[in-house]
Design a protein around this motif. Structure first.
Motif, PDB file in Angstrom:
ATOM      1  N   VAL A 180       0.830  -1.202   0.000  1.00 57.89           N
ATOM      2  CA  VAL A 180       0.000   0.000   0.000  1.00 57.89           C
ATOM      3  C   VAL A 180       0.869   1.259   0.000  1.00 57.89           C
ATOM      4  CG1 VAL A 180      -1.616   1.359   1.379  1.00 57.89           C
ATOM      5  CG2 VAL A 180      -1.980  -1.088   1.083  1.00 57.89           C
ATOM      6  N   SER A 181       1.878   1.244   0.894  1.00 55.22           N
ATOM      7  CA  SER A 181       2.711   2.445   0.981  1.00 55.22           C
ATOM      8  C   SER A 181       3.478   2.661  -0.311  1.00 55.22           C
ATOM      9  CB  SER A 181       3.668   2.350   2.160  1.00 55.22           C
ATOM     10  OG  SER A 181       4.536   1.264   1.959  1.00 55.22           O
ATOM     11  N   THR A 182       3.885   1.532  -0.915  1.00 47.17           N
ATOM     12  CA  THR A 182       4.590   1.624  -2.197  1.00 47.17           C
ATOM     13  C   THR A 182       3.715   2.301  -3.231  1.00 47.17           C
ATOM     14  OG1 THR A 182       5.466  -0.509  -1.670  1.00 47.17           O
ATOM     15  CG2 THR A 182       5.863   0.304  -3.871  1.00 47.17           C
ATOM     16  N   THR A 183       2.480   1.839  -3.288  1.00 45.36           N
ATOM     17  CA  THR A 183       1.542   2.371  -4.256  1.00 45.36           C
ATOM     18  C   THR A 183       1.419   3.872  -4.090  1.00 45.36           C
ATOM     19  OG1 THR A 183       0.326   0.366  -3.877  1.00 45.36           O
ATOM     20  CG2 THR A 183      -0.752   2.064  -5.187  1.00 45.36           C
ATOM     21  N   ILE A 184       1.223   4.269  -2.856  1.00 48.51           N
ATOM     22  CA  ILE A 184       1.032   5.696  -2.603  1.00 48.51           C
ATOM     23  C   ILE A 184       2.288   6.462  -2.982  1.00 48.51           C
ATOM     24  CG2 ILE A 184       0.651   7.410  -0.800  1.00 48.51           C
ATOM     25  CD1 ILE A 184      -1.032   5.119   0.586  1.00 48.51           C
TER      26      ILE A 184
ATOM     27  N   ALA B 285       4.675   5.618  -5.026  1.00 42.65           N
ATOM     28  CA  ALA B 285       4.937   5.613  -6.461  1.00 42.65           C
ATOM     29  C   ALA B 285       3.989   6.565  -7.192  1.00 42.65           C
ATOM     30  CB  ALA B 285       4.794   4.205  -7.013  1.00 42.65           C
ATOM     31  N   SER B 286       2.706   6.535  -6.795  1.00 45.06           N
ATOM     32  CA  SER B 286       1.740   7.340  -7.533  1.00 45.06           C
ATOM     33  C   SER B 286       1.917   8.826  -7.222  1.00 45.06           C
ATOM     34  CB  SER B 286       0.324   6.886  -7.215  1.00 45.06           C
ATOM     35  OG  SER B 286       0.136   6.920  -5.827  1.00 45.06           O
ATOM     36  N   ASN B 287       2.330   9.121  -6.010  1.00 49.11           N
ATOM     37  CA  ASN B 287       2.538  10.520  -5.666  1.00 49.11           C
ATOM     38  C   ASN B 287       3.603  11.152  -6.535  1.00 49.11           C
ATOM     39  OD1 ASN B 287       0.653  10.861  -3.795  1.00 49.11           O
ATOM     40  ND2 ASN B 287       1.995  10.648  -2.009  1.00 49.11           N
ATOM     41  N   VAL B 288       4.649  10.368  -6.759  1.00 47.76           N
ATOM     42  CA  VAL B 288       5.759  10.903  -7.533  1.00 47.76           C
ATOM     43  C   VAL B 288       5.323  11.168  -8.961  1.00 47.76           C
ATOM     44  CG1 VAL B 288       8.025  10.363  -8.461  1.00 47.76           C
ATOM     45  CG2 VAL B 288       7.483   9.800  -6.098  1.00 47.76           C
ATOM     46  N   GLU B 289       4.501  10.281  -9.489  1.00 52.90           N
ATOM     47  CA  GLU B 289       4.298  10.298 -10.921  1.00 52.90           C
ATOM     48  C   GLU B 289       3.153  11.152 -11.416  1.00 52.90           C
ATOM     49  OE1 GLU B 289       4.236   6.236 -12.025  1.00 52.90           O
ATOM     50  OE2 GLU B 289       6.334   6.045 -11.449  1.00 52.90           O
ATOM     51  N   SER B 290       2.206  11.478 -10.588  1.00 51.49           N
ATOM     52  CA  SER B 290       1.105  12.242 -11.161  1.00 51.49           C
ATOM     53  C   SER B 290       0.527  13.191 -10.133  1.00 51.49           C
ATOM     54  CB  SER B 290       0.026  11.309 -11.673  1.00 51.49           C
ATOM     55  OG  SER B 290      -0.838  11.009 -10.610  1.00 51.49           O
ATOM     56  N   GLY B 291      -0.203  14.132 -10.653  1.00 51.26           N
ATOM     57  CA  GLY B 291      -0.800  15.090  -9.758  1.00 51.26           C
ATOM     58  C   GLY B 291      -2.082  14.569  -9.157  1.00 51.26           C
ATOM     59  N   GLY B 292      -2.991  14.136 -10.010  1.00 53.34           N
ATOM     60  CA  GLY B 292      -4.324  13.792  -9.547  1.00 53.34           C
ATOM     61  C   GLY B 292      -4.431  12.407  -8.967  1.00 53.34           C
ATOM     62  N   LEU B 293      -5.291  12.289  -7.983  1.00 49.47           N
ATOM     63  CA  LEU B 293      -5.505  10.984  -7.359  1.00 49.47           C
ATOM     64  C   LEU B 293      -6.218  10.049  -8.336  1.00 49.47           C
ATOM     65  CD1 LEU B 293      -5.242   9.352  -4.725  1.00 49.47           C
ATOM     66  CD2 LEU B 293      -7.559  10.114  -4.173  1.00 49.47           C
ATOM     67  N   SER B 294      -7.144  10.619  -9.110  1.00 52.28           N
ATOM     68  CA  SER B 294      -7.901   9.766 -10.027  1.00 52.28           C
ATOM     69  C   SER B 294      -6.975   9.199 -11.093  1.00 52.28           C
ATOM     70  CB  SER B 294      -9.044  10.550 -10.662  1.00 52.28           C
ATOM     71  OG  SER B 294      -8.553  11.413 -11.648  1.00 52.28           O
TER      72      SER B 294
ATOM     73  N   ALA C  72      -3.871   8.590 -10.627  1.00 53.08           N
ATOM     74  CA  ALA C  72      -3.070   7.573  -9.948  1.00 53.08           C
ATOM     75  C   ALA C  72      -3.852   6.277  -9.852  1.00 53.08           C
ATOM     76  CB  ALA C  72      -2.679   8.062  -8.560  1.00 53.08           C
ATOM     77  N   LEU C  73      -5.129   6.405  -9.513  1.00 53.98           N
ATOM     78  CA  LEU C  73      -5.958   5.202  -9.395  1.00 53.98           C
ATOM     79  C   LEU C  73      -6.125   4.543 -10.759  1.00 53.98           C
ATOM     80  CD1 LEU C  73      -8.639   6.295  -6.805  1.00 53.98           C
ATOM     81  CD2 LEU C  73      -6.829   4.597  -6.523  1.00 53.98           C
ATOM     82  N   ASP C  74      -6.397   5.397 -11.773  1.00 57.27           N
ATOM     83  CA  ASP C  74      -6.557   4.853 -13.123  1.00 57.27           C
ATOM     84  C   ASP C  74      -5.302   4.118 -13.553  1.00 57.27           C
ATOM     85  OD1 ASP C  74      -9.067   5.711 -13.363  1.00 57.27           O
ATOM     86  OD2 ASP C  74      -8.626   7.425 -14.678  1.00 57.27           O
ATOM     87  N   GLU C  75      -4.168   4.722 -13.224  1.00 62.46           N
ATOM     88  CA  GLU C  75      -2.915   4.093 -13.613  1.00 62.46           C
ATOM     89  C   GLU C  75      -2.730   2.782 -12.855  1.00 62.46           C
ATOM     90  OE1 GLU C  75       0.428   6.302 -14.413  1.00 62.46           O
ATOM     91  OE2 GLU C  75       1.852   4.777 -13.766  1.00 62.46           O
ATOM     92  N   PHE C  76      -3.075   2.832 -11.573  1.00 63.31           N
ATOM     93  CA  PHE C  76      -2.908   1.626 -10.760  1.00 63.31           C
ATOM     94  C   PHE C  76      -3.761   0.483 -11.308  1.00 63.31           C
ATOM     95  CE2 PHE C  76      -3.979  -1.126  -7.184  1.00 63.31           C
ATOM     96  CZ  PHE C  76      -2.708  -1.425  -6.721  1.00 63.31           C
ATOM     97  N   PHE C  77      -4.971   0.810 -11.686  1.00 60.21           N
ATOM     98  CA  PHE C  77      -5.883  -0.246 -12.128  1.00 60.21           C
ATOM     99  C   PHE C  77      -5.876  -0.445 -13.634  1.00 60.21           C
ATOM    100  CE2 PHE C  77      -7.741   0.771  -7.937  1.00 60.21           C
ATOM    101  CZ  PHE C  77      -7.638  -0.491  -7.391  1.00 60.21           C
TER     102      PHE C  77
END
Lengths: 399, 276, 320
Positions: free
Chosen positions: C40-44, C46-55, C57-62
């Motif tokens: 979970v922490s990794t996800t957060i 990684a996504s924080n670094v790479e994009s601005g929006g949470l959505s 980040a979620l889209d990218e994750f999924f």
């Protein structure tokens, strides 16, 4: 209901302990925290913080993973005599050994996890949800068998402990099939991990049929040796009165496995060096260095030295001395760790398939993270051993 | 076989170019500009004794000047502009050249991307007009003119005394090449000339195993003419400095690969083992 | 990079959280929990670094696997990736998705007697394919070998001479051989790499988990890893990209040569071929009997690298 109480008692047991216990756990926790902070750094900057490169794309993480898979077998060499041949002396210490197996399994999984470039995409490995390349990919097999083994070991040890907790004999019809299954899966985690390497046609150093037998032989010596070491510590600290006969049994097992392992290694070395083809370049690099590059030479020779001195101690009556025995076990564990880690994983990459000799040295961050994982694993093992000893000594039981 | 037919795509540009060029001429009244320019280039050459590359740069700068004068609809294909600029102002040469015949059949059709005649090789007929100055077919040391040309092709590679400028350059039609059977060969057909001796290379070139295709891998096939890569007077490719070696990745120090010491060649190993 | 020099910066956990963590460690005997927390922490992180929006980040994750996305999902994913690429690199980047051409199987032939070791292909490749300039990823290695030897262990990867070719040496460029039986594809545990219908082995950079098992499996050393977050100077970005080849990559994933899929699927030639000053390279459709490559394969003395490994490369070497 009984089970909940069992769990509750188990957790309570974790927080009961003397000064030694707490300082041990404290030290481990600090190391683990250091590891965690280093891992955070690796997450932020990527694997560039490690010493790995495109030339040597696996390093100390996968090396540790490989040797830990071997240690995870410790339990099986005790389970077989205890539950197949009903050796009562061994039976006592089976469950701590299972604890070691669980801890080693968890550690090896953690090593794989920290080696990933994108740990956030772990879910891609889940069957049906992600895309699990089964049965083609040996890594997929490895993930599967490791999980199965971990699961089985957990079930067995919880069941056995729970029976003991209730003061009942475990039911043969329940544990026997599980034990049989876990024996096979213990063998399979070694075999599959060996296949993970030996299936690579690209790396001639790994591409040998002897790898799987070697893995099993070294695992069956290093695993029990690691456990024996901890058993000696337990006996020394009077945590658990391990019987002399059990130690003797373990010593026998270790000696035989070690002899087989060294024989297989010798056979491998002979084949590599009799006619030095280009396929033996990695072996040449490992043992003697190539083109003036000798980073791994001290590693492998110390491994050879440690293995042989362990063998000497195990063969001679010297082993009756506890200190020597402990030393031999330590030698063996370290020796096999090197042989299967830095002595197997890393030289597989050197020279590269294009013949380049590019060396690998772990960075401080890598070592820090690895130590963190070891600390977490040892904490886990301590906790599991503590609970199982408490149950065994009937310090906690259903009242 | 009809596949032997070659289409010269440069012809289109030649026609268009000449038209526009003449158009520009009539306004600017600078009918001598071609000759002047050419002379300048020649002077540059003799002064600097520069090699092919630097002269090509000269040529390019000339080219740019031309472009500034007129916005061409085919500006992006500036390579062709300069080539056609120096080209014979008649396009009627084509019918005079029969479809070439080679012994190989079945090679895929192609178009040629040739550099044609670049500014340094101005029209031979400018000087060798057949009246005042005739090319002399005598093997000799060139002292006054053409001293800048590296003649390795007739010196080193085939030995002196074998052939001369006039072996390939037509004395009767100075702007053309000539084959061994005295047939006239256009500069854009130089592969016919080269192929007289280098027949295997010619075959490979026609089929695509030698030379270079450009633009696409399917559809209309455009290949580079021999002279795009080889200087006709010194065809061997010159040694050049390589691009830098791969650097080590960030955060790592590269220790350059060291090879096993001692002799590496089989015969050297043999000699070495005898000595020791 | 300043962070790298200052490891203390990342250790900055407040004292009280240290204590709570220690408590946590003591209480969690179940390793699964640790693993889950890590994920979970990794996800957060990684996504924080790479994009601005949470959505985003979620889209990218999924984001689904390339082969499983519907047309709409694909368009959305590409739109997001283009947007993020612009944010990151400051340049409009077009991510194409040209499918493989019908009846085409790409093959490459290289005339080793023509290769002079100029390394023009190496740099043209880097310019075309948006490789990470920090970790200097290169898809092509040119080896300098003794004229009479084919022993790669004696090859010089780092020759740096005044001029090449050097007397008595031959030059041997090696890149992805686009195997018909690619060992990297079988190795991948998550099917993030596969062979396309035109014979090109590609990677879904958004699916790769970065285990690097494919790199261990490849006999040609063709797979390169993004050890750090890729950085490319804005002016050096090639904006014409393809989802499966040269689109901007992220940290922690594999990449490789795709025979310039973004070009070759549109009929153009690979960048390395265009850059070659000696015409040593021949590219084409090996299913077309009239193609140049087929002429080379059928009429020249060709060989392939490590054919004994049964990888069936579609990259041939020949000489005059």
């Amino acid at each position: 209901m009984e089970f909940i109480r069992f769990c509750f008692d188990g957790v309570k047991e974790i927080f009961r302990g003397g000064k030694l216990y707490w300082s041990w756990m404290g030290v481990l926790a600090v190391v683990a925290l250091f590891g965690a902070s280093a891992y955070l750094q690796q997450l932020q900057q990527g694997l560039v913080v490690t010493g790995m490169s495109d030339q040597v794309s696996w390093g100390i993480y996968i090396a540790s993973f490989t040797s830990l898979v071997g240690i995870a077998a410790a339990a099986i060499m005790l389970i077989i005599p205890a539950y197949i041949f009903h050796d009562m002396d061994i039976k006592e210490i089976v469950i701590p050994a299972e604890g070691l197996a669980i801890a080693a399994c968890v550690m090896s999984m953690m090593f794989v996890l920290i080696d990933l470039g994108r740990p956030d995409r772990m879910w891609h490995l889940l069957p049906y949800i992600g895309r699990f390349n089964f049965p083609k990919s040996m890594l997929a097999w490895d993930v599967l068998v490791l999980n199965v083994y971990l699961f089985l070991t957990m079930i067995i040890s919880v069941y056995l402990l729970f029976s003991k907790y209730k003061g009942k004999e475990p039911k043969f019809s329940i544990y026997f099939p599980l034990v049989i299954l876990s024996i096979f899966s213990a063998l399979s985690i070694h075999t599959v991990t060996a296949f993970l390497f030996s299936s690579n046609v690209a790396r001639s150093f790994w591409h040998t049929g002897l790898l799987a037998p070697r893995f099993i032989a070294s695992a069956f010596s290093a695993g029990p040796a690691f456990f024996l070491l901890t058993a000696l510590v337990m006996r020394y600290t009077k945590v658990f009165p391990v019987k002399e006969i059990a130690i003797k049994r373990l010593t026998t097992i270790i000696t035989i496995a070690l002899e087989i392992n060294l024989f297989l290694l010798l056979a491998e070395v002979f084949t590599e060096f009799y006619h030095q083809t280009e396929h033996s370049a990695s072996a040449a690099y490992l043992f003697f260095g190539l083109g003036g590059k000798t980073a791994l030479v001290p590693w492998i020779w110390s491994s050879v030295f440690l293995n042989i001195s362990a063998l000497v101690i195990f063969v001679l009556p010297l082993k009756k001395n506890t200190i020597f025995l402990a030393l031999a076990c330590l030698f063996l564990v370290v020796g096999v760790w090197i042989e299967k880690g830095m002595g197997l994983v890393v030289p597989g990459f050197i020279p590269t398939p294009l013949g380049e000799v590019y060396e690998y040295t772990p960075t401080f961050i890598e070592v820090q993270i690895s130590m963190g994982v070891w600390a977490i694993g040892l904490m886990l093992y301590t906790i599991l051993a503590k609970i199982s000893i408490a149950v065994n000594l009937e310090r906690i039981r259903l009242t | 076989m009809s596949t032997n037919k070659i289409t010269f795509y440069s012809v289109r540009y030649a026609v268009a170019f000449c038209a526009i060029f003449f158009f520009a001429f009539s306004f600017s009244n600078s009918s001598l500009s071609i000759g002047q320019e050419v002379e300048e280039v020649v002077e540059n050459k003799t002064e600097t004794d520069a090699e092919e590359e630097s002269e090509e740069e000269d040529e390019e700068s000339d080219d740019e000047e031309e472009e500034d004068d007129e916005a061409m609809p085919w500006d992006d294909e500036d390579d062709e502009e300069i080539k056609v600029f120096k080209f014979p102002q008649s396009t009627e040469f084509l019918p005079n050249f029969p479809i070439f015949k080679v012994k190989y059949a079945g090679f895929p059709e192609f178009k040629i991307k040739g550099r044609l005649r670049s500014s340094e090789y101005f029209l031979c007929s400018e000087c060798h007009d057949g009246v005042e100055l005739k090319p002399r077919p005598i093997i000799r040391e060139l002292r006054k003119e053409h001293t800048n040309i590296n003649l390795d092709h007739i010196k080193q590679e085939h030995g002196t005394e074998k052939f001369w400028c006039t072996t390939c350059h037509d004395t009767s039609r100075p702007d053309y090449l000539v084959g061994l059977k005295k047939q006239s060969i256009h500069f854009d057909q130089s592969f016919l000339l080269c192929g007289q001796c280098h027949s295997q290379n010619q075959k490979d070139w026609l089929f695509g195993a030698h030379g270079k295709r450009t633009g696409n891998w399917n559809g209309e096939r455009t290949i580079l003419l021999c002279t795009e890569c080889h200087s006709p007077h010194s065809p061997a490719l010159e040694p050049a400095s390589p691009n830098p070696p791969p650097p080590p990745r960030q955060g790592q120090i590269l220790v350059k690969s060291v090879h096993p010491e001692g002799p590496r060649k089989t015969w050297d190993k043999f000699i070495y083992s005898k000595q020791h | 990079m300043s962070e790298k020099n200052n490891p203390a910066k990342t250790v900055e956990t407040p004292e009280n959280s240290d204590v709570s963590r220690r408590e946590l460690f003591k209480k969690t005997a179940i390793a699964g929990t640790i693993a889950a927390a890590g994920a979970v922490s990794t996800t957060i992180a990684a996504s924080n670094v790479e994009s601005g929006g949470l959505s985003d980040a979620l889209d990218e994750f999924f984001q689904k696997h390339y082969q499983e996305m519907s047309k709409e999902e694909m368009q959305k994913a590409i739109a997001r990736l283009e947007r993020k690429a612009k944010e990151k690199h400051g340049k409009e980047i077009h991510i194409g998705n040209t499918p493989p051409l019908e009846g085409v199987l790409f093959g490459y032939a290289l005339n080793i007697s023509k290769c002079k070791g100029y390394r023009k292909c190496v740099d043209a490749c880097v310019a075309e394919n948006n490789q990470n300039r920090d970790t200097t990823i290169q898809y092509i290695r040119v080896l300098e070998l003794e004229n009479e030897s084919m022993n790669f262990e004696e090859a010089d990867h780092y020759y740096d001479r005044e001029t090449v070719p050097h007397t008595g040496k031959k030059y041997f460029p090696i890149q992805c051989q686009q195997c018909e039986n690619p060992p990297c594809v079988t190795a991948c545990p998550v099917e993030a790499t596969w062979k396309e219908a035109d014979g090109i082995t590609v990677i879904d950079y958004n699916w790769c988990i970065g285990c690097r098992y494919c790199a261990a499996a490849c006999p040609y050393w063709a797979r390169k890893f993004n050890w750090s977050e890729p950085s490319i100077p804005e002016e050096k970005i090639n904006p014409e990209t393809h989802y499966l080849s040269n689109r901007p990559r992220m940290r922690g994933v594999m990449e490789k040569c795709t025979f310039c899929l973004q070009r070759t699927r549109k009929g153009k030639l690979p960048a390395c071929l265009e850059a070659c000053p000696t015409g040593a390279r021949v590219f084409g459709n090996i299913l077309d009997p009239k193609s140049e490559i087929r002429y080379v394969l059928e009429n020249k003395k060709v060989f392939r690298l490590k054919e004994e490994l049964n990888t069936e490369p579609k990259f041939w070497y020949y000489s005059d």
